[in-house]
Structure formats: C-alpha cells, structure tokens
Design a protein around this motif. Structure first.
Motif, mmCIF file in Angstrom:
data_model
loop_
_atom_site.group_PDB
_atom_site.id
_atom_site.type_symbol
_atom_site.label_atom_id
_atom_site.label_comp_id
_atom_site.label_asym_id
_atom_site.label_seq_id
_atom_site.Cartn_x
_atom_site.Cartn_y
_atom_site.Cartn_z
ATOM 1 N N ARG A 275 9.769 24.007 21.359
ATOM 2 C CA ARG A 275 9.709 25.166 22.253
ATOM 3 C C ARG A 275 9.699 24.685 23.704
ATOM 4 N NH1 ARG A 275 5.689 26.422 18.571
ATOM 5 N NH2 ARG A 275 4.067 25.991 20.128
ATOM 6 N N HIS A 276 10.094 25.590 24.609
ATOM 7 C CA HIS A 276 10.213 25.227 26.021
ATOM 8 C C HIS A 276 9.720 26.355 26.913
ATOM 9 C CE1 HIS A 276 13.441 23.273 23.682
ATOM 10 N NE2 HIS A 276 13.179 22.211 24.414
ATOM 11 N N VAL A 277 9.373 25.994 28.127
ATOM 12 C CA VAL A 277 9.115 26.963 29.188
ATOM 13 C C VAL A 277 10.193 26.769 30.242
ATOM 14 C CG1 VAL A 277 7.512 27.735 30.969
ATOM 15 C CG2 VAL A 277 6.627 26.921 28.768
ATOM 16 N N HIS A 278 10.906 27.836 30.538
ATOM 17 C CA HIS A 278 12.025 27.735 31.472
ATOM 18 C C HIS A 278 11.548 27.977 32.892
ATOM 19 C CE1 HIS A 278 15.904 29.438 33.310
ATOM 20 N NE2 HIS A 278 15.990 28.123 33.303
ATOM 21 N N TRP A 279 11.865 27.034 33.800
ATOM 22 C CA TRP A 279 11.505 27.157 35.209
ATOM 23 C C TRP A 279 12.790 27.392 36.013
ATOM 24 C CZ3 TRP A 279 6.487 27.514 36.522
ATOM 25 C CH2 TRP A 279 5.557 27.094 35.567
ATOM 26 N N ALA A 280 13.047 28.662 36.320
ATOM 27 C CA ALA A 280 14.288 29.026 37.007
ATOM 28 C C ALA A 280 14.386 28.356 38.381
ATOM 29 C CB ALA A 280 14.382 30.543 37.149
ATOM 30 N N GLY A 281 13.246 28.128 39.028
ATOM 31 C CA GLY A 281 13.265 27.502 40.341
ATOM 32 C C GLY A 281 13.816 26.089 40.317
ATOM 33 N N ILE A 282 13.611 25.382 39.204
ATOM 34 C CA ILE A 282 14.172 24.031 39.074
ATOM 35 C C ILE A 282 15.687 24.110 38.957
ATOM 36 C CG2 ILE A 282 14.286 22.004 37.574
ATOM 37 C CD1 ILE A 282 11.332 22.391 36.971
ATOM 38 N N ASP A 283 16.181 25.048 38.167
ATOM 39 C CA ASP A 283 17.630 25.232 38.058
ATOM 40 C C ASP A 283 18.242 25.550 39.415
ATOM 41 O OD1 ASP A 283 17.346 24.841 35.345
ATOM 42 O OD2 ASP A 283 17.429 26.981 34.851
ATOM 43 N N ALA A 284 17.560 26.392 40.178
ATOM 44 C CA ALA A 284 18.098 26.820 41.469
ATOM 45 C C ALA A 284 18.177 25.659 42.450
ATOM 46 C CB ALA A 284 17.244 27.954 42.038
ATOM 47 N N VAL A 285 17.111 24.869 42.554
ATOM 48 C CA VAL A 285 17.144 23.764 43.516
ATOM 49 C C VAL A 285 18.106 22.678 43.057
ATOM 50 C CG1 VAL A 285 15.225 22.393 42.550
ATOM 51 C CG2 VAL A 285 15.690 22.335 45.008
ATOM 52 N N HIS A 286 18.243 22.503 41.747
ATOM 53 C CA HIS A 286 19.201 21.520 41.243
ATOM 54 C C HIS A 286 20.622 21.888 41.661
ATOM 55 C CE1 HIS A 286 21.565 19.001 38.643
ATOM 56 N NE2 HIS A 286 21.968 20.035 37.926
ATOM 57 N N LEU A 287 20.978 23.159 41.531
ATOM 58 C CA LEU A 287 22.315 23.605 41.931
ATOM 59 C C LEU A 287 22.500 23.491 43.443
ATOM 60 C CD1 LEU A 287 22.798 26.721 39.619
ATOM 61 C CD2 LEU A 287 23.960 24.508 39.444
ATOM 62 N N ALA A 288 21.454 23.841 44.197
ATOM 63 C CA ALA A 288 21.560 23.785 45.652
ATOM 64 C C ALA A 288 21.720 22.359 46.157
ATOM 65 C CB ALA A 288 20.322 24.421 46.284
ATOM 66 N N ALA A 289 21.137 21.401 45.443
ATOM 67 C CA ALA A 289 21.177 20.001 45.871
ATOM 68 C C ALA A 289 22.304 19.220 45.204
ATOM 69 C CB ALA A 289 19.835 19.334 45.580
ATOM 70 N N GLU A 290 23.272 19.926 44.606
ATOM 71 C CA GLU A 290 24.385 19.235 43.970
ATOM 72 C C GLU A 290 25.126 18.366 44.992
ATOM 73 O OE1 GLU A 290 27.343 20.764 40.696
ATOM 74 O OE2 GLU A 290 28.130 21.327 42.658
ATOM 75 N N ARG A 291 25.492 17.193 44.556
ATOM 76 C CA ARG A 291 26.107 16.220 45.464
ATOM 77 C C ARG A 291 27.629 16.301 45.367
ATOM 78 N NH1 ARG A 291 26.915 10.283 45.652
ATOM 79 N NH2 ARG A 291 26.134 9.493 47.627
ATOM 80 N N PRO A 292 28.306 16.749 46.422
ATOM 81 C CA PRO A 292 29.772 16.745 46.435
ATOM 82 C C PRO A 292 30.262 15.365 46.831
ATOM 83 C CG PRO A 292 28.963 17.616 48.486
ATOM 84 C CD PRO A 292 27.744 17.274 47.674
ATOM 85 N N VAL A 293 31.556 15.229 47.089
ATOM 86 C CA VAL A 293 32.051 13.958 47.619
ATOM 87 C C VAL A 293 31.505 13.813 49.031
ATOM 88 C CG1 VAL A 293 34.070 12.607 48.245
ATOM 89 C CG2 VAL A 293 34.145 14.086 46.238
ATOM 90 N N PRO A 294 30.588 12.865 49.259
ATOM 91 C CA PRO A 294 30.010 12.741 50.607
ATOM 92 C C PRO A 294 30.930 11.960 51.525
ATOM 93 C CG PRO A 294 29.043 11.109 49.161
ATOM 94 C CD PRO A 294 30.013 11.898 48.319
ATOM 95 N N HIS A 295 30.666 12.057 52.794
ATOM 96 C CA HIS A 295 31.352 11.189 53.727
ATOM 97 C C HIS A 295 30.863 9.768 53.512
ATOM 98 C CE1 HIS A 295 33.053 14.578 55.829
ATOM 99 N NE2 HIS A 295 31.868 15.121 55.986
ATOM 100 N N SER A 296 31.758 8.812 53.643
ATOM 101 C CA SER A 296 31.362 7.415 53.494
ATOM 102 C C SER A 296 30.290 7.103 54.528
ATOM 103 C CB SER A 296 32.556 6.484 53.682
ATOM 104 O OG SER A 296 33.515 6.714 52.677
#
Length: 542
Positions: A275-296
C-alpha cells in the motif's frame, strides 16, 4: 524561466519546511508492514554476478582526497565491480534483536535508499552490451535492456552511469519533505562515485546535455507499466566513468537519444510495498524541476585556492569508505584541534581537479553556517564559510548588522572563514535542528545556506541541483570526519526559517537546505555488526 515552474517550486519549498510551531506534512504514524523494500530487482532479466575485492586497494585516502592520480586501472568488468562496490554497495549489516538491516557506502536519509543506478556498457568481459541495473544486495548487474553487440561503441573506453530516485521510499517515512531527501541522497551518491573512481585512477563527469526525457528512455523508467503504482523512478543525472575526459560524442543529447532507440527492454520491477500514500506535492515539484537540455556550463571560479592541505591519515581509501557510518549520538566532550578543523573545511572548497568536485562543473552555490562547540583554539560561536568569496558583499548586506565578521586566528587566509557571533551556541544549534542533541553534543554542526533565488533564476532544475551540491558536501564531511578519527551524520530535520531568523535573513535569496554535525560518536554496544556480503555464499573473491 517558466513562472509556473518557479511558483510550484517555491510553493513546495515553503510547504515542506519544518517550523517551530509545526512539522512539514508527513504520514504521522509509520506503517511498518509496508516499509518499502530497499532493494529494487527486475524479474525476467539476465543476471551478471560481480566479483568482490580479493584484497584492499593500495590507495591511501590522503592521496585520493588530494587528487594524486593512481595508476590507471583497466576498463574492465572486475574494476567496474570495485567501483560499484565502493560507491553504492553494502558496507556492513547491523543486527539487533530480531531485526537486521544493511548499510551502504552511500549514505541515505533514514537508511531508506531511494537512489538506484543503471550502467550503460558496451560488450566486454562477458558483460553483454546494453543497460544494466545494479543490485547492491547481490552485488550483481541485471540486464534491463538488450542491444546489438556493437551498441555503445561511443563509450568503449568507459561506462555511463545513470542515477535515479524512487520517491516513495523516502515518502513512506518523511511525507512531503521526501523529495528534498531524495536529492540529498543523489548528491551523496555522486560524491561516492567520484571518490570510488579516484581509487582506480578513473574520472567521473556529469553528462550535462543528457536531459531527463532521454534519460528516462535510456533507463526504462519511462515505461511506467513495468512498475507498481507510486513506485516508479525519477531520473537524476548521467555520469561518464573512464580513464580520462568523456568522449566528445557523449556531450550531445542526440547521442543519448540514438542510444535509447537501439534498446529492447525486458523485466518487471518488484513491488516495494503493498500500500502507498500518494503525495501530490512531490509529483508537482518533480515535474517543475524537470531538466531540459541545459546550456553548456563550465566551472569558472572567482576564487583560486592553493593545494589542499595534507592530512596524516594512513588508511587506505577503500577501508575508510567502508567504515563510514552515520553517528546516532555524540559524547558531548570530544574536541578536535583547530588545524584539523581547518583541513576539513578546506576539503569543502570546490577545487575542479579533486574528487568529488571534478564531477561538479558548476559554480558553488552552497555556503556553510557553522556552530562551533568544541574546536580547540577556536572561540565557540557561529561562523561562516564562503565557498565562493564573490558573494561576500551580498551576504554582508543580508545578514544582521551586529554580526562581527571577524577573521579566525590561525585559519588559512584562503578559507573565507569568519566568526559572525561569539558565545555558547549549543542550545541554538539544538533548537534549530529539531531539538536534536546531535547538533549540540558534537565538535561542530552546520547548516548549508544556498544562493536560492540566483540558482532558480538560471533554471527550475537547479532546485534539485542545489540539494545535490549539499549532499556532496555532506559526503566530503563524512569521509573527512572518519579520517580525523571522528564521525559525522546528516541532519534532515531542522527548522528552516529558524536558521534564517537567527541570521536576520528574509525572503528567498538565501535558504538553508541541509544540516550536518561532526564529533566523537557514541557506539551502541547492543548492535551487532556483520560483514557486508557474507550472505553470498560461494561468491569468489569475498
């Protein structure tokens, strides 16, 4: 940067703070029956058992920390096994009553170990080409993705490691704040890999342009149907491991995408909890902090430092790495000489050619607020260590006007070490670290103060990288403490804004991201220590 991403990160950061009048949202009571399995496995995969070290590496820790290159070890499966064992492998088992748990070379918040590792390898020494998942319990590689025999020719002279996090492992105990701890642990793992590589004469480098989407494809964590609900993995970072710099081809996201297209995934991830407890706030910050192709980026420091001070530690690096533990308590009387304290702080300055900082091609964004209790020859009080002196003016304007900013007698001038306030600060340190005695009974404790807004304005993904940097600092402190005959422990529970208030800081320009403490440890005689891999009966080289 995207304003929505920034707002999400700020909202998460504020919501996940512990405060004097209440802790961050958490589970309340621990559901011990559903404690996550600390070992990820994939059913239906081909297993490659790795050799364990037959004899210690003759590599003194004092040389590893100072960047003296050892004789280069061959790029082969046996030495890859050593790298994984000394960075992410088991270091011991602990036993008390009817309970038994494993310790690892890479520390983890609550010993919950959210960090997983995938190895991208060309065919060699009986290891098939493709993507392999490292299982620390078995000290083995599972072939997670099959590929043609000539796949991976771009890194025939090394390996690529990809680190991921299972957020649920930390959320089970820590709730909303778990995302922070996963990033701390990734930082510890980055530093652990760098030190382990240095024992072999190898280098470890972050592959800057291997962004999250392509890493998810490469590791298979994007294949959510192969994971139990709420037990999927989030990609963190890719590393080149080899005898020299990464081949130029590996600096492009196109190379990573091409590698991903040539993979055929197999296997089903094991269930970690019923069983699990879902923390929507973790999902949200994970998506917000997604790493795109950064500048070198390149490490262009405004401060240049002299060679790292020599220490008198005679231990081999592998032995010291394996003996690292998190102290559960301190004796409240042990003291350390000022000279040794200075050498520990010196090791935290990000010299590009030394482990673990050669792995981190970024400007230092994390500085230290130190609570000094028992350092011989140093007045007790609150101190500041600037890891980049260019921010001194900004911090002087931000910190309370009554701060002393006094230079520390006997300290090397290059340290950027200042006393802010003199006095007995044990009660203050204890209070700020969630009333924990470990922050007051040690020789010194500290909070890691980050250039928060500056980093986020350069990209949302820097939120997690600030925690990575803090975790790397923590790993240096762990090993330096062991080398000094002391012990350290990370402190994830602290009152964020209480530290800010003590310094007179307001707003989000500066934020505390991790605490740590070092001192004379108390041993618990009730615990029995067992060898790390005695359970692998018949395994050669144990």
């Amino acid at each position: 940067m995207n304003n929505n991403a920034l707002s999400t990160i700020i909202a998460y950061h504020e919501a996940s703070k512990h405060r004097l009048d209440g802790y961050a949202p958490g589970p309340g009571n621990l559901d011990w029956v559903n404690q996550p399995d600390p070992f990820r496995r994939y059913a239906g995969t081909q297993l490659c058992k790795l050799s364990l070290r037959a004899a210690p590496l003759q590599t003194p820790f004092s040389e590893v920390r100072s960047g003296r290159r050892q004789t280069l070890a061959a790029i082969n499966l046996a030495n890859l096994a050593t790298l994984l064992e000394l960075s992410l492998g088991l270091s011991a088992w602990k036993e008390y009553g009817g309970s038994r748990w494993a310790l690892r070379c890479n520390p983890s918040s609550g010993n919950l170990h959210p960090t997983e590792c995938y190895v991208l390898a060309a065919a060699r020494d009986g290891l098939a080409s493709g993507v392999h998942h490292y299982v620390s319990y078995d000290h083995a590689l599972e072939r997670r993705a099959e590929a043609d025999s000539d796949w991976g020719s771009e890194f025939a002279d090394g390996f690529v490691l990809v680190l991921t996090s299972i957020h649920w492992r930390e959320a089970w105990k820590y709730g909303l704040r778990a995302y922070r701890y996963c990033q701390h642990d990734c930082g510890h793992a980055l530093a652990a890999v760098s030190y382990a590589a240095a024992t072999l004469g190898w280098r470890a480098q972050v592959l800057e342009n291997w962004h999250d989407v392509v890493l998810a494809a490469l590791t298979g964590v994007a294949r959510t149907g192969e994971f139990a609900e709420h037990e999927s993995e989030a990609v963190d970072v890719a590393l080149w491991i080899g005898c020299g710099n990464a081949p130029k081809l590996l600096y492009t996201a196109q190379t990573a995408a091409a590698l991903a297209s040539g993979l055929n995934f197999v296997g089903q991830a094991n269930h970690l909890s019923a069983r699990h407890v879902h923390w929507a706030g973790i999902d949200a910050v994970h998506l917000a902090a997604e790493r795109p192709v950064p500048h070198s980026s390149s490490l262009t420091l405004s401060t240049q430092w002299p060679p790292l001070a020599v220490i008198d530690c005679l231990q081999n690096a592998d032995a010291l790495i394996r003996q690292r533990r998190s102290a559960m308590g301190f004796d409240g009387v042990s003291a350390m000489p000022a000279e040794r304290w200075f050498t520990i702080l010196d090791a935290l300055l990000p010299r590009p050619g030394l482990p673990p900082w050669e792995i981190w091609q970024r400007l230092p964004r994390v500085h230290l607020i130190l609570f000094v209790h028992r350092v011989i020859g140093v007045t007790p009080g609150v101190y500041l260590l600037l890891r980049d002196k260019s921010v001194m003016s900004a911090l002087r304007q931000a910190i309370r006007e009554d701060a002393d900013w006094a230079e520390v007698p006997g300290a090397p001038r290059h340290l950027g070490l200042f006393r802010l306030f003199a006095g007995d600060v044990r009660d203050t340190a204890r209070l700020i670290s969630c009333h924990q005695d470990i922050a007051a009974d040690s020789c010194f404790s500290l909070g890691m103060l980050a250039e928060f807004e500056t980093a986020l304005n350069e990209g949302a993904w820097h939120y997690r990288e600030l925690f990575h940097e803090a975790g790397m600092i923590g790993q240096v402190l762990y090993l330096e403490a062991e080398a000094a005959g002391l012990r350290g422990t990370g402190i994830g529970c602290y009152f964020d804004d209480a530290l800010h208030s003590m310094l007179g800081l307001s707003g989000h320009a500066w934020q505390s991201l991790y605490h740590f403490t070092v001192g004379g440890a108390l041993d618990d005689s009730r615990l029995r220590t067992l060898p790390p891999y005695a359970h692998l009966s018949g395994r050669k080289n144990y």
